[in-house]
Design an enzyme around this catalytic site. Structure first.
Site, PDB file in Angstrom:
ATOM      1  CG  ASP A 192       2.701   6.039   3.198  1.00  0.00           C
ATOM      2  OD1 ASP A 192       1.638   5.853   2.578  1.00  0.00           O
ATOM      3  OD2 ASP A 192       2.736   6.539   4.333  1.00  0.00           O
ATOM      4  CG  ASP A 225      -1.651   8.755   1.506  1.00  0.00           C
ATOM      5  OD1 ASP A 225      -2.643   8.306   2.108  1.00  0.00           O
ATOM      6  OD2 ASP A 225      -0.478   8.452   1.803  1.00  0.00           O
TER       7      ASP A 225
END
Length: 150
Positions: free
Chosen positions: A113, A129
């Site tokens: 991430d 995401d």
């Protein structure tokens, strides 16, 4: 025409993987760089769970959920009863996002991430995401507001 959507899903997964590769090769774990001050930064983290790091370390669970989700998305994508552009677009975004994160989970046993919103307290996330989130919004918008008219 359905092949176009699958190509777009593959491009979403490829863009997600390309950004993750850039982050891994140019940042140290935990390193933060402002991209647009006050708006967002890149912050390299590794997430071995889901959002908010729930179910941390439960990779087999994520493998099963991803496989089932891909199967469901493909079923609806190829189902002739669901041909509206909004529904199909949502499915394409969700598919690309699932594949992008699944590649990480299979290869690395965690998800990379990097996108941190600076104007709100929110989890750090990635392109996959974001694609899943926008896709789900499109799917629910279709189901709530348009399907009834069709």
């Amino acid at each position: 025409m359905q092949i176009v959507g699958l190509v777009i899903a593959a491009l979403i997964a490829a863009a997600d993987q390309a950004l993750k590769y850039y982050i891994v090769t140019n940042y140290r774990l935990g390193e933060v760089h402002d991209v647009m001050p006050g708006l967002f930064s890149f912050t390299y983290i590794q997430n071995n769970g889901a959002a908010w790091n729930i179910l941390s370390g439960k990779m087999w669970f994520f493998y099963v959920v991803s496989a089932v989700a891909i199967a469901v998305v493909l079923y609806y994508y190829f189902n002739k009863n669901y041909s509206h552009w909004m529904f199909k677009s949502g499915l394409v975004l969700v598919l690309g996002g699932i594949i992008g994160n699944l590649i990480d989970r299979l290869h690395l046993k965690y998800v990379i991430d990097m996108i941190q919103l600076n104007f709100v307290q929110f989890n750090i996330f990635n392109l996959a995401d974001a694609a899943i989130t926008v896709g789900v919004i499109l799917i629910f918008s279709y189901l709530l507001f348009i399907e009834r008219e069709d």
